[in-house]
Scaffold this motif. Structure first.
Motif, PDB file in Angstrom:
ATOM      1  N   LEU A  63     -52.250  63.314  94.767  1.00 13.65           N
ATOM      2  CA  LEU A  63     -51.856  64.621  95.267  1.00 13.65           C
ATOM      3  C   LEU A  63     -53.004  65.629  95.262  1.00 13.65           C
ATOM      4  CD1 LEU A  63     -48.314  64.882  93.666  1.00 13.65           C
ATOM      5  CD2 LEU A  63     -48.951  64.109  95.961  1.00 13.65           C
ATOM      6  N   GLY A  64     -54.190  65.152  94.931  1.00  9.12           N
ATOM      7  CA  GLY A  64     -55.362  66.017  95.010  1.00  9.12           C
ATOM      8  C   GLY A  64     -55.861  66.468  93.652  1.00  9.12           C
ATOM      9  N   PRO A  65     -56.958  67.228  93.644  1.00 12.12           N
ATOM     10  CA  PRO A  65     -57.592  67.620  92.391  1.00 12.12           C
ATOM     11  C   PRO A  65     -56.740  68.537  91.514  1.00 12.12           C
ATOM     12  CG  PRO A  65     -58.705  68.615  94.270  1.00 12.12           C
ATOM     13  CD  PRO A  65     -57.681  67.670  94.811  1.00 12.12           C
ATOM     14  N   LEU A  73     -58.146  58.365  85.067  1.00 11.33           N
ATOM     15  CA  LEU A  73     -56.863  57.653  85.188  1.00 11.33           C
ATOM     16  C   LEU A  73     -56.631  57.228  86.632  1.00 11.33           C
ATOM     17  CD1 LEU A  73     -54.218  56.563  84.114  1.00 11.33           C
ATOM     18  CD2 LEU A  73     -53.259  58.882  84.303  1.00 11.33           C
ATOM     19  N   LYS A  74     -56.965  58.095  87.574  1.00  6.97           N
ATOM     20  CA  LYS A  74     -56.828  57.743  88.993  1.00  6.97           C
ATOM     21  C   LYS A  74     -57.694  56.530  89.328  1.00  6.97           C
ATOM     22  CE  LYS A  74     -55.606  62.306  90.744  1.00  6.97           C
ATOM     23  NZ  LYS A  74     -55.936  63.375  91.702  1.00  6.97           N
ATOM     24  N   GLU A  75     -58.895  56.492  88.802  1.00  4.38           N
ATOM     25  CA  GLU A  75     -59.792  55.360  89.049  1.00  4.38           C
ATOM     26  C   GLU A  75     -59.216  54.079  88.451  1.00  4.38           C
ATOM     27  OE1 GLU A  75     -63.781  56.236  87.748  1.00  4.38           O
ATOM     28  OE2 GLU A  75     -63.836  58.098  88.911  1.00  4.38           O
ATOM     29  N   GLN A  76     -58.665  54.189  87.249  1.00  6.24           N
ATOM     30  CA  GLN A  76     -58.066  53.029  86.587  1.00  6.24           C
ATOM     31  C   GLN A  76     -56.870  52.513  87.393  1.00  6.24           C
ATOM     32  OE1 GLN A  76     -56.567  53.868  82.672  1.00  6.24           O
ATOM     33  NE2 GLN A  76     -56.099  51.733  82.238  1.00  6.24           N
ATOM     34  N   LEU A  77     -56.033  53.412  87.876  1.00  5.20           N
ATOM     35  CA  LEU A  77     -54.875  53.010  88.680  1.00  5.20           C
ATOM     36  C   LEU A  77     -55.324  52.372  89.994  1.00  5.20           C
ATOM     37  CD1 LEU A  77     -52.623  56.139  88.080  1.00  5.20           C
ATOM     38  CD2 LEU A  77     -52.185  53.811  87.256  1.00  5.20           C
ATOM     39  N   ALA A  90     -50.311  62.028 103.462  1.00  5.03           N
ATOM     40  CA  ALA A  90     -50.107  61.827 104.903  1.00  5.03           C
ATOM     41  C   ALA A  90     -49.566  60.425 105.190  1.00  5.03           C
ATOM     42  CB  ALA A  90     -51.400  62.064 105.667  1.00  5.03           C
ATOM     43  N   GLU A  91     -49.952  59.443 104.370  1.00  5.89           N
ATOM     44  CA  GLU A  91     -49.459  58.078 104.566  1.00  5.89           C
ATOM     45  C   GLU A  91     -47.977  57.992 104.218  1.00  5.89           C
ATOM     46  OE1 GLU A  91     -53.424  55.452 103.790  1.00  5.89           O
ATOM     47  OE2 GLU A  91     -52.597  56.534 102.069  1.00  5.89           O
ATOM     48  N   VAL A  92     -47.570  58.700 103.190  1.00  5.13           N
ATOM     49  CA  VAL A  92     -46.156  58.753 102.822  1.00  5.13           C
ATOM     50  C   VAL A  92     -45.371  59.470 103.916  1.00  5.13           C
ATOM     51  CG1 VAL A  92     -44.485  59.672 101.163  1.00  5.13           C
ATOM     52  CG2 VAL A  92     -46.646  58.710 100.359  1.00  5.13           C
ATOM     53  N   ALA A  93     -45.921  60.571 104.393  1.00  2.25           N
ATOM     54  CA  ALA A  93     -45.251  61.341 105.449  1.00  2.25           C
ATOM     55  C   ALA A  93     -45.062  60.493 106.697  1.00  2.25           C
ATOM     56  CB  ALA A  93     -46.049  62.603 105.776  1.00  2.25           C
ATOM     57  N   GLY A  94     -46.063  59.723 107.073  1.00  5.08           N
ATOM     58  CA  GLY A  94     -45.955  58.865 108.251  1.00  5.08           C
ATOM     59  C   GLY A  94     -44.848  57.832 108.113  1.00  5.08           C
TER      60      GLY A  94
END
Length: 121
Positions: A63-65, A73-77, A90-94
C-alpha cells in the motif's frame, strides 16, 4: 441463461494465504473458507435472478511507504512470492473491476486468486 445488461455482480474479498494452512491462522483461514462457501452457494441461489457471485482472494499488497509496514518485512514477504514482489493496488482494482463488470458475465462461483503465485506455485 444469459447475463446481460441488468445483471448484477457480487464480489466478496478474501485472503489467498488462508488456503495454505499456515500455523496460527486457524480462525482467519476458517473465516475465509466460509467466504468461499458463501460465494459458491450464493452463486447457485442467485443465478435465477441474474446475479453472479465471485470471491477475490488477495495475496500481499503493497500500500506504499505510508502503510506502516517496514521495508525489511516487505522484502521478506516478496521473497516468498513467485512473482518476486508484492502486489499493487491497481492490480487488485483491475481484478475487482473484471469481476464486477459484464466481461465476467460467464464467471460465477469462482475464487479469483490475485497473489503473484504465492498459493498456486
Amino acid at each position: 441463461m444469459r447475463f446481460s445488461a441488468g445483471a448484477a455482480s457480487v464480489v466478496l474479498s478474501g485472503f489467498a494465504g488462508a488456503a495454505k494452512g499456515t500455523p496460527g491462522t486457524t480462525v482467519c483461514a476458517a473465516s475465509k473458507a466460509a467466504l468461499r462457501s458463501f460465494a459458491r452457494t450464493w452463486a447457485a441461489e442467485l443465478a435465477g435472478r441474474r446475479i453472479h457471485v465471485n470471491l477475490l482472494s488477495l495475496g500481499v499488497i503493497d500500500l506504499g511507504p505510508g502503510d506502516g509496514v517496514p521495508a525489511a518485512l516487505k522484502e521478506q514477504l516478496a521473497a516468498g512470492i513467485p512473482a518476486g514482489r508484492l502486489g499493487e493496488p491497481a492490480e487488485v482494482a483491475g481484478a475487482a473491476l473484471f469481476l464486477a463488470s459484464f466481461a465476467s458475465s460467464y464467471t460465477t462461483g469462482t475464487d479469483l486468486i490475485v497473489d503473484g503465485g504465492m498459493t498456486q506455485v
